[in-house]
Design an enzyme around this catalytic site. Structure first.
Site, PDB file in Angstrom:
ATOM      1  N   GLU A 180      -3.912   1.843   7.367  1.00 33.86           N
ATOM      2  CA  GLU A 180      -3.813   1.831   5.709  1.00 33.86           C
ATOM      3  C   GLU A 180      -4.549   3.159   5.063  1.00 33.86           C
ATOM      4  OE1 GLU A 180      -4.605  -2.265   4.401  1.00 33.86           O
ATOM      5  OE2 GLU A 180      -5.734  -1.272   2.620  1.00 33.86           O
TER       6      GLU A 180
ATOM      7  N   ARG B 114       0.902  -1.224   0.062  1.00 31.94           N
ATOM      8  CA  ARG B 114      -0.074   0.175  -0.094  1.00 31.94           C
ATOM      9  C   ARG B 114       0.714   1.326  -0.039  1.00 31.94           C
ATOM     10  NH1 ARG B 114      -2.151  -3.641  -1.571  1.00 31.94           N
ATOM     11  NH2 ARG B 114      -3.803  -4.850  -0.379  1.00 31.94           N
TER      12      ARG B 114
ATOM     13  N   SER C 285     -10.299  -2.183   4.686  1.00 32.89           N
ATOM     14  CA  SER C 285      -9.196  -2.623   5.788  1.00 32.89           C
ATOM     15  C   SER C 285      -8.691  -1.425   6.517  1.00 32.89           C
ATOM     16  CB  SER C 285      -8.184  -3.410   5.433  1.00 32.89           C
ATOM     17  OG  SER C 285      -8.553  -4.730   4.858  1.00 32.89           O
TER      18      SER C 285
HETATM   19  C1  LIG Z   1     -15.659  -1.819   0.645  1.00 31.15           C
HETATM   20  C2  LIG Z   1     -14.389  -1.592   0.438  1.00 31.15           C
HETATM   21  C3  LIG Z   1     -13.559  -2.582   0.141  1.00 31.15           C
HETATM   22  C4  LIG Z   1     -11.994  -2.299  -0.265  1.00 31.15           C
HETATM   23  N1  LIG Z   1     -11.342  -3.184  -0.660  1.00 31.15           N
HETATM   24  C5  LIG Z   1      -9.907  -3.125  -0.972  1.00 31.15           C
HETATM   25  C6  LIG Z   1      -8.976  -4.151  -1.298  1.00 31.15           C
HETATM   26  O1  LIG Z   1      -9.368  -5.333  -1.385  1.00 31.15           O
HETATM   27  N2  LIG Z   1      -7.771  -3.734  -1.414  1.00 31.15           N
HETATM   28  C7  LIG Z   1      -7.262  -2.407  -1.402  1.00 31.15           C
HETATM   29  O2  LIG Z   1      -6.229  -2.350  -1.611  1.00 31.15           O
HETATM   30  N3  LIG Z   1      -8.073  -1.315  -1.103  1.00 31.15           N
HETATM   31  C8  LIG Z   1      -9.374  -1.765  -0.739  1.00 31.15           C
HETATM   32  N4  LIG Z   1     -10.407  -0.633  -0.353  1.00 31.15           N
HETATM   33  C9  LIG Z   1      -9.766   0.728  -0.189  1.00 31.15           C
HETATM   34  C10 LIG Z   1      -9.968   1.619  -1.374  1.00 31.15           C
HETATM   35  O3  LIG Z   1     -11.045   1.167  -2.196  1.00 31.15           O
HETATM   36  C11 LIG Z   1      -8.656   1.791  -2.336  1.00 31.15           C
HETATM   37  O4  LIG Z   1      -7.479   2.176  -1.396  1.00 31.15           O
HETATM   38  C12 LIG Z   1      -8.522   2.621  -3.580  1.00 31.15           C
HETATM   39  O5  LIG Z   1      -7.631   2.364  -4.317  1.00 31.15           O
HETATM   40  C13 LIG Z   1      -8.905   3.860  -3.082  1.00 31.15           C
HETATM   41  O6  LIG Z   1      -9.305   4.595  -4.352  1.00 31.15           O
HETATM   42  P1  LIG Z   1     -10.068   6.031  -4.417  1.00 31.15           P
HETATM   43  O7  LIG Z   1     -10.249   6.499  -5.757  1.00 31.15           O
HETATM   44  O8  LIG Z   1     -11.299   5.923  -3.629  1.00 31.15           O
HETATM   45  O9  LIG Z   1      -9.271   6.850  -3.589  1.00 31.15           O
HETATM   46  P2  LIG Z   1      -9.488   8.007  -2.435  1.00 31.15           P
HETATM   47  O10 LIG Z   1      -9.932   7.326  -1.178  1.00 31.15           O
HETATM   48  O11 LIG Z   1     -10.270   8.854  -2.881  1.00 31.15           O
HETATM   49  O12 LIG Z   1      -7.991   8.477  -2.264  1.00 31.15           O
HETATM   50  C14 LIG Z   1      -7.164   7.684  -1.428  1.00 31.15           C
HETATM   51  C15 LIG Z   1      -5.764   8.548  -1.537  1.00 31.15           C
HETATM   52  O13 LIG Z   1      -5.182   8.591  -2.923  1.00 31.15           O
HETATM   53  C16 LIG Z   1      -4.910  10.022  -3.187  1.00 31.15           C
HETATM   54  N5  LIG Z   1      -5.538  10.028  -4.920  1.00 31.15           N
HETATM   55  C17 LIG Z   1      -6.502   9.828  -5.197  1.00 31.15           C
HETATM   56  N6  LIG Z   1      -6.754  10.136  -6.525  1.00 31.15           N
HETATM   57  C18 LIG Z   1      -5.473  10.559  -6.881  1.00 31.15           C
HETATM   58  C19 LIG Z   1      -4.971  11.157  -8.116  1.00 31.15           C
HETATM   59  N7  LIG Z   1      -5.220  11.302  -9.162  1.00 31.15           N
HETATM   60  N8  LIG Z   1      -3.595  11.715  -7.960  1.00 31.15           N
HETATM   61  C20 LIG Z   1      -2.926  11.691  -6.804  1.00 31.15           C
HETATM   62  N9  LIG Z   1      -3.477  11.224  -5.724  1.00 31.15           N
HETATM   63  C21 LIG Z   1      -4.603  10.580  -5.614  1.00 31.15           C
HETATM   64  C22 LIG Z   1      -5.817  10.671  -2.271  1.00 31.15           C
HETATM   65  O14 LIG Z   1      -5.319  11.913  -2.248  1.00 31.15           O
HETATM   66  C23 LIG Z   1      -5.571   9.848  -1.203  1.00 31.15           C
HETATM   67  O15 LIG Z   1      -4.672  10.420  -0.354  1.00 31.15           O
HETATM   68  C24 LIG Z   1     -11.736  -1.119  -0.154  1.00 31.15           C
HETATM   69  C25 LIG Z   1     -12.510   0.075   0.352  1.00 31.15           C
HETATM   70  C26 LIG Z   1     -13.905  -0.460   0.507  1.00 31.15           C
HETATM   71  C27 LIG Z   1     -14.896   0.839   1.117  1.00 31.15           C
END
Ligand SMILES: Cc1cc2nc3c(=O)[nH]c(=O)nc-3n(C[C@H](O)[C@H](O)[C@H](O)COP(=O)(O)OP(=O)(O)OC[C@H]3O[C@@H](n4cnc5c(N)ncnc54)[C@H](O)[C@@H]3O)c2cc1C
Length: 301
Positions: free
Chosen positions: A294, A173, A224
């Site tokens: 995380e 991560r 998580s």
């Molecule tokens: C039900 C559920 C299940 C999940 N399962 C998993 C899993 O199996 N594995 C896993 O790894 N994660 C999981 N996650 C966590 C999450 O979905 C991941 O970390 C995902 O990649 C985050 O993407 P996001 O677009 O929502 O990012 P956000 O939550 O919007 O942002 C996360 C971080 O990324 C940065 N960011 C976002 N976009 C950009 C960009 N374009 N440029 C620079 N920085 C950026 C943001 O500033 C922030 O710091 C889960 C979450 C939920 C709610």
């Protein structure tokens, strides 16, 4: 800020909303407000707007689907950038794909699997955007972004375009992008053809079923909360400490999966942060284990 809003509107660089609540932008539904939310209508226009922001040192923060984000209940005087409309997806040659940062991971993961390529199932089950995935080096079921990304384009601290093809510094991560001032705009991935007999789309269905059975997908959560320490699952430690079902106000440990903290109604940032801290303190005290969060936490300094 007013000048930026006028600039975007005058040059039709996308959509601007003022005083937007993080409750609408994050899966935990916790957080205060952002002064301004900017959703560019194309990457070209984003580059113009981003240069404007960087030249004037106006603070920005990138947000995808907000599925890995805990935000404090403050008012943030910044421009939140959400690449909803920058979601172009293009198959290139030999299993290579270009994905703009606003692509939904689930959608592109499924398309790639349908085209007969192996390995995209982890994308198919993560509820984030491609930008968030790259930033977090997200993964599931033993695959992660690091296994497939070969190029990432981003805008740097000056608003200039950089194409990175090595030195991603991917870890659990973790990525280089977490330690530099950048806005990820697109990623280039390569997937191998699925061997005969493998049905990639069925793999996604199987993983989704596993997730539905083990994770509280109907509750407000952000995935998580703690990274798994070496040789043990974080949920096992949380369980052993007796935290399953425990709450601080409306912030609670899920009954279904102890490494998922959920907002049971109107949880505040303070309540959720307190719960995280209690678990970390006890994990250290009773098992000498450092549980690393995380989630990304956005709060005022
Ligand atoms: C039900 C559920 C299940 C999940 N399962 C998993 C899993 O199996 N594995 C896993 O790894 N994660 C999981 N996650 C966590 C999450 O979905 C991941 O970390 C995902 O990649 C985050 O993407 P996001 O677009 O929502 O990012 P956000 O939550 O919007 O942002 C996360 C971080 O990324 C940065 N960011 C976002 N976009 C950009 C960009 N374009 N440029 C620079 N920085 C950026 C943001 O500033 C922030 O710091 C889960 C979450 C939920 C709610």
């Amino acid at each position: 800020m007013k000048d930026f809003i006028e600039f975007v509107n005058e040059h039709e660089l996308g959509k601007i909303r003022e005083n937007v609540s993080f409750k609408q932008l994050t899966s935990l539904k916790i957080g205060g407000t952002a002064r301004c939310l900017y959703e560019p209508n194309s990457l070209d226009n984003l580059m113009i707007a981003y240069k404007y922001l960087k030249n004037r040192q106006i603070p920005t923060y990138a947000i995808g689907n907000g599925t890995n984000l805990l935000v404090s209940d403050d008012r943030f005087d910044l421009v939140l950038i959400k690449l909803t409309k920058c979601n172009g997806f293009k198959p290139l040659s030999e299993g290579r794909f270009m994905m703009e940062a606003g692509c939904q991971s689930g959608t592109v993961g499924r398309i790639i699997a349908k085209l007969g390529y192996s390995g995209s199932a982890f994308m198919g089950v993560i509820p984030g955007t491609v930008g968030g995935l790259i930033y977090m080096n997200s993964g599931a079921y033993k695959k992660e972004v690091a296994d497939f990304l070969y190029q990432c384009d981003y805008l740097d601290a000056k608003g200039d375009l950089v194409s990175l093809t090595e030195g991603f510094n991917f870890g659990y991560r973790e990525s280089i992008f977490q330690s530099i001032d950048c806005l990820i705009i697109r990623g280039f991935f390569k997937f191998p053809l699925a061997p005969k007999g493998e049905e990639p789309y069925q793999t996604i269905n199987r993983y989704l079923e596993l997730k539905r059975n083990t994770q509280p997908l109907n509750e407000r959560n952000a995935g998580s909360v703690f990274r798994n320490p070496p040789h043990i699952h974080a949920w096992e430690i949380i369980d052993a400490l007796g935290y399953r079902g425990f709450s601080v106000g409306d912030a609670g440990v899920s009954m279904k999966h102890a490494n998922f903290l959920v907002n049971k109604g109107n949880a505040t940032f303070e309540e959720m942060a307190k719960l995280v801290e209690l678990i970390q303190t006890d994990a250290k005290k009773y098992y000498n284990i450092d549980l690393k969060c995380e989630w990304k936490i956005l709060k005022k300094l």
